[in-house]
Design a protein around this motif. Sequence first.
Motif, PDB file in Angstrom:
ATOM      1  N   TYR A  34      64.896  16.608  66.151  1.00 33.09           N
ATOM      2  CA  TYR A  34      63.871  16.690  67.192  1.00 33.09           C
ATOM      3  C   TYR A  34      63.766  18.116  67.719  1.00 33.09           C
ATOM      4  O   TYR A  34      64.749  18.853  67.765  1.00 33.09           O
ATOM      5  CB  TYR A  34      64.232  15.776  68.378  1.00 33.09           C
ATOM      6  CG  TYR A  34      64.584  14.365  67.995  1.00 33.09           C
ATOM      7  CD1 TYR A  34      65.879  14.045  67.605  1.00 33.09           C
ATOM      8  CD2 TYR A  34      63.627  13.357  68.028  1.00 33.09           C
ATOM      9  CE1 TYR A  34      66.212  12.745  67.238  1.00 33.09           C
ATOM     10  CE2 TYR A  34      63.954  12.056  67.671  1.00 33.09           C
ATOM     11  CZ  TYR A  34      65.249  11.763  67.276  1.00 33.09           C
ATOM     12  OH  TYR A  34      65.582  10.479  66.918  1.00 33.09           O
ATOM     13  N   TYR A  36      62.481  19.788  71.352  1.00 32.44           N
ATOM     14  CA  TYR A  36      62.064  19.559  72.721  1.00 32.44           C
ATOM     15  C   TYR A  36      61.689  20.905  73.345  1.00 32.44           C
ATOM     16  O   TYR A  36      62.245  21.946  72.987  1.00 32.44           O
ATOM     17  CB  TYR A  36      63.188  18.940  73.559  1.00 32.44           C
ATOM     18  CG  TYR A  36      63.340  17.452  73.388  1.00 32.44           C
ATOM     19  CD1 TYR A  36      64.064  16.922  72.318  1.00 32.44           C
ATOM     20  CD2 TYR A  36      62.760  16.563  74.294  1.00 32.44           C
ATOM     21  CE1 TYR A  36      64.201  15.549  72.170  1.00 32.44           C
ATOM     22  CE2 TYR A  36      62.896  15.195  74.148  1.00 32.44           C
ATOM     23  CZ  TYR A  36      63.614  14.704  73.081  1.00 32.44           C
ATOM     24  OH  TYR A  36      63.751  13.345  72.938  1.00 32.44           O
ATOM     25  N   GLN A  38      60.926  22.827  77.221  1.00 35.04           N
ATOM     26  CA  GLN A  38      61.077  22.730  78.662  1.00 35.04           C
ATOM     27  C   GLN A  38      60.422  23.952  79.286  1.00 35.04           C
ATOM     28  O   GLN A  38      60.888  25.082  79.106  1.00 35.04           O
ATOM     29  CB  GLN A  38      62.556  22.669  79.034  1.00 35.04           C
ATOM     30  CG  GLN A  38      62.838  22.503  80.504  1.00 35.04           C
ATOM     31  CD  GLN A  38      64.330  22.544  80.812  1.00 35.04           C
ATOM     32  OE1 GLN A  38      65.098  23.220  80.147  1.00 35.04           O
ATOM     33  NE2 GLN A  38      64.746  21.805  81.840  1.00 35.04           N
ATOM     34  N   LEU A  44      61.887  17.972  80.099  1.00 32.93           N
ATOM     35  CA  LEU A  44      61.895  18.161  78.656  1.00 32.93           C
ATOM     36  C   LEU A  44      60.858  17.283  77.987  1.00 32.93           C
ATOM     37  O   LEU A  44      60.777  16.085  78.258  1.00 32.93           O
ATOM     38  CB  LEU A  44      63.281  17.828  78.112  1.00 32.93           C
ATOM     39  CG  LEU A  44      64.329  18.822  78.564  1.00 32.93           C
ATOM     40  CD1 LEU A  44      65.350  18.135  79.445  1.00 32.93           C
ATOM     41  CD2 LEU A  44      64.993  19.482  77.378  1.00 32.93           C
ATOM     42  N   GLN A  46      59.284  16.058  74.314  1.00 31.24           N
ATOM     43  CA  GLN A  46      59.513  16.006  72.878  1.00 31.24           C
ATOM     44  C   GLN A  46      58.282  16.533  72.159  1.00 31.24           C
ATOM     45  O   GLN A  46      57.155  16.090  72.415  1.00 31.24           O
ATOM     46  CB  GLN A  46      59.810  14.580  72.443  1.00 31.24           C
ATOM     47  CG  GLN A  46      60.341  14.479  71.028  1.00 31.24           C
ATOM     48  CD  GLN A  46      60.759  13.076  70.674  1.00 31.24           C
ATOM     49  OE1 GLN A  46      59.919  12.235  70.384  1.00 31.24           O
ATOM     50  NE2 GLN A  46      62.048  12.813  70.698  1.00 31.24           N
ATOM     51  N   TYR A  49      59.452  15.256  65.720  1.00 29.56           N
ATOM     52  CA  TYR A  49      60.626  14.603  65.213  1.00 29.56           C
ATOM     53  C   TYR A  49      60.520  14.507  63.701  1.00 29.56           C
ATOM     54  O   TYR A  49      59.427  14.519  63.129  1.00 29.56           O
ATOM     55  CB  TYR A  49      60.855  13.216  65.835  1.00 29.56           C
ATOM     56  CG  TYR A  49      59.857  12.158  65.424  1.00 29.56           C
ATOM     57  CD1 TYR A  49      58.689  11.974  66.140  1.00 29.56           C
ATOM     58  CD2 TYR A  49      60.121  11.329  64.333  1.00 29.56           C
ATOM     59  CE1 TYR A  49      57.779  10.987  65.783  1.00 29.56           C
ATOM     60  CE2 TYR A  49      59.215  10.335  63.969  1.00 29.56           C
ATOM     61  CZ  TYR A  49      58.041  10.182  64.698  1.00 29.56           C
ATOM     62  OH  TYR A  49      57.154   9.198  64.336  1.00 29.56           O
ATOM     63  N   PHE A  88      61.895  26.979  77.287  1.00 28.96           N
ATOM     64  CA  PHE A  88      63.200  26.758  76.673  1.00 28.96           C
ATOM     65  C   PHE A  88      63.029  25.709  75.595  1.00 28.96           C
ATOM     66  O   PHE A  88      62.508  24.627  75.854  1.00 28.96           O
ATOM     67  CB  PHE A  88      64.169  26.294  77.766  1.00 28.96           C
ATOM     68  CG  PHE A  88      65.609  26.296  77.384  1.00 28.96           C
ATOM     69  CD1 PHE A  88      66.409  25.186  77.620  1.00 28.96           C
ATOM     70  CD2 PHE A  88      66.194  27.414  76.819  1.00 28.96           C
ATOM     71  CE1 PHE A  88      67.753  25.189  77.292  1.00 28.96           C
ATOM     72  CE2 PHE A  88      67.537  27.429  76.491  1.00 28.96           C
ATOM     73  CZ  PHE A  88      68.324  26.310  76.728  1.00 28.96           C
ATOM     74  N   LEU A  90      64.698  23.297  72.724  1.00 29.25           N
ATOM     75  CA  LEU A  90      65.953  22.647  72.354  1.00 29.25           C
ATOM     76  C   LEU A  90      65.769  21.839  71.079  1.00 29.25           C
ATOM     77  O   LEU A  90      64.807  21.090  70.942  1.00 29.25           O
ATOM     78  CB  LEU A  90      66.417  21.705  73.463  1.00 29.25           C
ATOM     79  CG  LEU A  90      67.110  22.333  74.670  1.00 29.25           C
ATOM     80  CD1 LEU A  90      67.204  21.333  75.799  1.00 29.25           C
ATOM     81  CD2 LEU A  90      68.487  22.820  74.286  1.00 29.25           C
TER      82      LEU A  90
ATOM     83  N   PHE B 100      62.986   5.639  64.732  1.00 25.21           N
ATOM     84  CA  PHE B 100      62.647   6.814  65.512  1.00 25.21           C
ATOM     85  C   PHE B 100      62.924   6.500  66.965  1.00 25.21           C
ATOM     86  O   PHE B 100      62.303   5.637  67.557  1.00 25.21           O
ATOM     87  CB  PHE B 100      61.175   7.161  65.333  1.00 25.21           C
ATOM     88  CG  PHE B 100      60.609   8.004  66.438  1.00 25.21           C
ATOM     89  CD1 PHE B 100      59.496   7.605  67.142  1.00 25.21           C
ATOM     90  CD2 PHE B 100      61.218   9.199  66.790  1.00 25.21           C
ATOM     91  CE1 PHE B 100      58.985   8.375  68.175  1.00 25.21           C
ATOM     92  CE2 PHE B 100      60.719   9.976  67.817  1.00 25.21           C
ATOM     93  CZ  PHE B 100      59.593   9.555  68.514  1.00 25.21           C
ATOM     94  N   PHE B 105      62.598  11.827  79.165  1.00 25.13           N
ATOM     95  CA  PHE B 105      63.330  12.387  80.287  1.00 25.13           C
ATOM     96  C   PHE B 105      62.561  12.238  81.598  1.00 25.13           C
ATOM     97  O   PHE B 105      61.329  12.254  81.620  1.00 25.13           O
ATOM     98  CB  PHE B 105      63.595  13.872  80.064  1.00 25.13           C
ATOM     99  CG  PHE B 105      64.640  14.156  79.024  1.00 25.13           C
ATOM    100  CD1 PHE B 105      64.302  14.257  77.693  1.00 25.13           C
ATOM    101  CD2 PHE B 105      65.971  14.307  79.384  1.00 25.13           C
ATOM    102  CE1 PHE B 105      65.262  14.514  76.728  1.00 25.13           C
ATOM    103  CE2 PHE B 105      66.945  14.567  78.429  1.00 25.13           C
ATOM    104  CZ  PHE B 105      66.584  14.665  77.092  1.00 25.13           C
TER     105      PHE B 105
END
Lengths: 110, 115
Positions: A34, A36, A38, A44, A46, A49, A88, A90, B100, B105
């Motif tokens: 994945y 992510y 930010q 965060l 997504q 994937y 950011f 990730l 998946f 968040f």
Amino acid sequence: AQTIHQWPVAEIKAVGSPLSLGCTIKGKSSPNLYWYWQATGGTLQQLFYSITVGQVESVVQLNLSASRPKDDQFILSTEKLLLSHSGFYLCAWSLNSDYTFGSGTRLLVI
Amino acid sequence: AQSVTQPDARVTVSEGASLQLRCKYSYSATPYLFWYVQYPRQGLQLLLKYYSGDPVVQGVNSFEAEFSKSNSSFHLQKASVHWSDSAVYFCALSPLSGSFNKLTFGAGTRLAVCP
């Protein structure tokens, strides 16, 4: 032990320039991978994937693309950066809903 | 659709005081629930997770969280905070099944621990 390595640690890039961020997973075969993002001070989100080599699904459209050229490698890129790409980034891998995150890449677009 | 709400953007507590960070979720079934911590300029570290069973889960660094199905909540708690606990805390949710797994968040809660 599984490790996840992201590079570079930080970048300052000009608007309109290309970008390539990388992520390598060691010690785990065929992980779900994945990306992510930010925004500064934000949550965060997504972006992409991948369940297997060569297959990447986009979750959010941010004028970015991702590729998985090898089982253990995930690349995030764009040909033209926007100011809004700052933030950011990730990388993460998962197994049975257990996620492990990399240490991230901080990007500033000026 | 799944969502996570952390109603408190910022929380300030004194060192040694108790702490509760709130998390509410929305999902059609019982999900996997997580708390992550992000220290300045670092990635995410898992504090604890809930899959099933005992609704009170213990995590690292004396954190614990309580799952409540009736309230759709997963609040994080600590009996006595230390200045080093200052960080951003994220609550997250993942569906129980599927190849998946989308981890969603909350907006995060920034914790400041004052001496």
